[in-house]
Design a protein around this motif. Structure first.
Motif, PDB file in Angstrom:
ATOM      1  N   SER A  43      -1.004   6.807   9.473  1.00 56.47           N
ATOM      2  CA  SER A  43      -0.581   5.436   9.166  1.00 56.47           C
ATOM      3  C   SER A  43      -0.628   5.185   7.669  1.00 56.47           C
ATOM      4  O   SER A  43      -1.328   5.863   6.924  1.00 56.47           O
ATOM      5  CB  SER A  43      -1.470   4.437   9.911  1.00 56.47           C
ATOM      6  N   ARG A  44       0.147   4.200   7.252  1.00 55.88           N
ATOM      7  CA  ARG A  44       0.260   3.899   5.822  1.00 55.88           C
ATOM      8  C   ARG A  44      -0.090   2.436   5.590  1.00 55.88           C
ATOM      9  O   ARG A  44      -0.859   1.875   6.337  1.00 55.88           O
ATOM     10  CB  ARG A  44       1.667   4.259   5.350  1.00 55.88           C
ATOM     11  N   SER A  45       0.476   1.832   4.594  1.00 57.76           N
ATOM     12  CA  SER A  45       0.169   0.450   4.260  1.00 57.76           C
ATOM     13  C   SER A  45       1.441  -0.370   4.133  1.00 57.76           C
ATOM     14  O   SER A  45       2.464   0.140   3.672  1.00 57.76           O
ATOM     15  CB  SER A  45      -0.600   0.389   2.941  1.00 57.76           C
ATOM     16  N   GLN A  46       1.361  -1.620   4.532  1.00 57.30           N
ATOM     17  CA  GLN A  46       2.453  -2.566   4.305  1.00 57.30           C
ATOM     18  C   GLN A  46       2.214  -3.353   3.026  1.00 57.30           C
ATOM     19  O   GLN A  46       3.111  -4.017   2.526  1.00 57.30           O
ATOM     20  CB  GLN A  46       2.570  -3.538   5.481  1.00 57.30           C
ATOM     21  N   THR A  47       0.978  -3.264   2.510  1.00 57.44           N
ATOM     22  CA  THR A  47       0.615  -3.998   1.292  1.00 57.44           C
ATOM     23  C   THR A  47       0.308  -3.006   0.169  1.00 57.44           C
ATOM     24  O   THR A  47       0.039  -1.836   0.425  1.00 57.44           O
ATOM     25  CB  THR A  47      -0.610  -4.910   1.552  1.00 57.44           C
ATOM     26  N   ALA A  48       0.327  -3.486  -1.053  1.00 54.00           N
ATOM     27  CA  ALA A  48       0.125  -2.629  -2.220  1.00 54.00           C
ATOM     28  C   ALA A  48      -1.266  -2.021  -2.260  1.00 54.00           C
ATOM     29  O   ALA A  48      -1.484  -1.004  -2.919  1.00 54.00           O
ATOM     30  CB  ALA A  48       0.386  -3.425  -3.495  1.00 54.00           C
ATOM     31  N   SER A  49      -2.201  -2.629  -1.526  1.00 57.00           N
ATOM     32  CA  SER A  49      -3.567  -2.108  -1.498  1.00 57.00           C
ATOM     33  C   SER A  49      -4.178  -2.299  -0.123  1.00 57.00           C
ATOM     34  O   SER A  49      -3.921  -3.307   0.545  1.00 57.00           O
ATOM     35  CB  SER A  49      -4.420  -2.839  -2.536  1.00 57.00           C
ATOM     36  N   LEU A  50      -4.959  -1.321   0.290  1.00 54.74           N
ATOM     37  CA  LEU A  50      -5.774  -1.410   1.491  1.00 54.74           C
ATOM     38  C   LEU A  50      -7.218  -1.218   1.059  1.00 54.74           C
ATOM     39  O   LEU A  50      -7.502  -0.380   0.203  1.00 54.74           O
ATOM     40  CB  LEU A  50      -5.442  -0.291   2.484  1.00 54.74           C
ATOM     41  N   VAL A  51      -8.119  -1.963   1.653  1.00 57.98           N
ATOM     42  CA  VAL A  51      -9.542  -1.742   1.443  1.00 57.98           C
ATOM     43  C   VAL A  51     -10.084  -1.232   2.773  1.00 57.98           C
ATOM     44  O   VAL A  51      -9.944  -1.882   3.800  1.00 57.98           O
ATOM     45  CB  VAL A  51     -10.280  -3.032   1.015  1.00 57.98           C
ATOM     46  N   LEU A  52     -10.653  -0.027   2.740  1.00 57.83           N
ATOM     47  CA  LEU A  52     -11.155   0.610   3.954  1.00 57.83           C
ATOM     48  C   LEU A  52     -12.673   0.655   3.956  1.00 57.83           C
ATOM     49  O   LEU A  52     -13.309   0.763   2.904  1.00 57.83           O
ATOM     50  CB  LEU A  52     -10.586   2.030   4.077  1.00 57.83           C
ATOM     51  N   ASP A  53     -13.252   0.608   5.128  1.00 58.00           N
ATOM     52  CA  ASP A  53     -14.698   0.663   5.294  1.00 58.00           C
ATOM     53  C   ASP A  53     -15.174   2.111   5.204  1.00 58.00           C
ATOM     54  O   ASP A  53     -15.658   2.704   6.160  1.00 58.00           O
ATOM     55  CB  ASP A  53     -15.082   0.039   6.644  1.00 58.00           C
ATOM     56  N   LEU A  54     -15.011   2.679   4.040  1.00 56.65           N
ATOM     57  CA  LEU A  54     -15.431   4.053   3.752  1.00 56.65           C
ATOM     58  C   LEU A  54     -16.253   4.060   2.482  1.00 56.65           C
ATOM     59  O   LEU A  54     -16.112   3.191   1.652  1.00 56.65           O
ATOM     60  CB  LEU A  54     -14.224   4.971   3.570  1.00 56.65           C
TER      61      LEU A  54
END
Length: 102
Positions: free
Chosen positions: A91-102
Protein backbone atom coordinates in the motif's frame (compact mmCIF):
# COMPACT_ATOMS: atom_id res chain seq x y z
CA UNK A 1 5.26 23.23 5.73
CA UNK A 2 5.18 20.88 8.72
CA UNK A 3 4.31 17.17 8.72
CA UNK A 4 0.81 17.84 10.05
CA UNK A 5 0.07 19.94 6.97
CA UNK A 6 1.53 17.24 4.71
CA UNK A 7 -0.73 14.55 6.19
CA UNK A 8 -3.63 16.54 4.76
CA UNK A 9 -1.99 17.48 1.44
CA UNK A 10 -2.55 15.24 -1.62
CA UNK A 11 0.35 13.11 -2.81
CA UNK A 12 2.82 14.70 -5.23
CA UNK A 13 2.09 14.40 -8.95
CA UNK A 14 5.21 12.26 -9.42
CA UNK A 15 3.97 9.70 -6.87
CA UNK A 16 6.52 10.53 -4.15
CA UNK A 17 5.54 10.85 -0.51
CA UNK A 18 7.20 10.70 2.88
CA UNK A 19 6.76 8.39 5.83
CA UNK A 20 7.49 9.61 9.33
CA UNK A 21 8.22 7.00 11.98
CA UNK A 22 6.42 8.19 15.09
CA UNK A 23 8.73 6.53 17.62
CA UNK A 24 12.00 7.94 16.27
CA UNK A 25 10.78 10.92 14.25
CA UNK A 26 12.80 9.66 11.26
CA UNK A 27 11.39 10.68 7.89
CA UNK A 28 11.84 8.45 4.83
CA UNK A 29 11.23 9.56 1.25
CA UNK A 30 9.28 6.99 -0.77
CA UNK A 31 9.63 7.07 -4.55
CA UNK A 32 6.87 6.06 -6.96
CA UNK A 33 8.50 2.67 -7.62
CA UNK A 34 9.45 1.84 -4.01
CA UNK A 35 7.38 0.22 -1.28
CA UNK A 36 7.30 1.56 2.26
CA UNK A 37 8.64 -1.83 3.37
CA UNK A 38 11.65 -1.54 1.02
CA UNK A 39 12.39 2.01 2.18
CA UNK A 40 12.29 0.85 5.81
CA UNK A 41 14.60 -2.07 5.05
CA UNK A 42 17.00 0.18 3.12
CA UNK A 43 17.12 2.48 6.17
CA UNK A 44 18.08 -0.47 8.40
CA UNK A 45 14.73 -1.15 10.04
CA UNK A 46 13.80 -4.75 10.76
CA UNK A 47 10.04 -4.95 10.21
CA UNK A 48 7.98 -8.12 9.97
CA UNK A 49 6.80 -9.18 6.50
CA UNK A 50 6.12 -12.37 4.59
CA UNK A 51 4.28 -12.39 1.27
CA UNK A 52 5.05 -8.80 0.12
CA UNK A 53 1.79 -8.88 -1.85
CA UNK A 54 -0.76 -7.57 0.67
CA UNK A 55 -2.32 -10.97 1.29
CA UNK A 56 -1.00 -12.34 4.60
CA UNK A 57 -1.20 -9.36 6.97
CA UNK A 58 2.24 -9.88 8.52
CA UNK A 59 3.32 -6.28 7.84
CA UNK A 60 0.10 -4.70 9.18
CA UNK A 61 1.07 -1.32 10.65
CA UNK A 62 -0.94 1.30 12.55
CA UNK A 63 -1.38 4.67 10.84
CA UNK A 64 -1.13 7.71 13.14
CA UNK A 65 -1.78 10.43 10.52
CA UNK A 66 -2.24 10.74 6.78
CA UNK A 67 -4.39 8.68 4.42
CA UNK A 68 -3.16 5.33 3.11
CA UNK A 69 -3.83 4.19 -0.45
CA UNK A 70 -4.79 0.58 0.21
CA UNK A 71 -3.50 -1.86 -2.41
CA UNK A 72 -3.91 -4.97 -0.25
CA UNK A 73 -6.51 -7.72 -0.26
CA UNK A 74 -6.13 -8.46 3.45
CA UNK A 75 -8.09 -5.65 5.13
CA UNK A 76 -11.87 -5.55 4.76
CA UNK A 77 -13.37 -2.56 2.92
CA UNK A 78 -14.51 -1.23 6.31
CA UNK A 79 -11.00 -1.56 7.78
CA UNK A 80 -9.55 0.17 4.73
CA UNK A 81 -12.08 3.01 5.02
CA UNK A 82 -11.10 3.57 8.68
CA UNK A 83 -7.50 4.35 7.55
CA UNK A 84 -6.09 3.32 10.94
CA UNK A 85 -3.98 0.43 9.60
CA UNK A 86 -2.20 -0.46 6.39
CA UNK A 87 -0.04 -3.16 4.84
CA UNK A 88 3.31 -1.48 4.21
CA UNK A 89 4.51 -4.10 1.73
CA UNK A 90 2.24 -2.90 -1.06
CA UNK A 91 0.00 0.00 0.00
CA UNK A 92 1.01 3.59 -0.59
CA UNK A 93 -0.23 7.02 0.44
CA UNK A 94 -2.94 9.36 -0.78
CA UNK A 95 -1.34 12.22 1.16
CA UNK A 96 2.12 13.78 0.91
CA UNK A 97 3.01 12.33 4.30
CA UNK A 98 2.07 9.34 6.42
CA UNK A 99 2.93 9.01 10.09
CA UNK A 100 3.26 5.36 11.09
CA UNK A 101 3.38 3.79 14.54
CA UNK A 102 6.92 2.53 14.05
Amino acid sequence: MNTTDLTQTPIAADGRFEVQLQKSGQILQISKDQSILKALQDAGHDVPFSCSEGICGTCLTNVVAGTPDHWDSYLTPEEQAANTQMLICCSRSQTASLVLDL
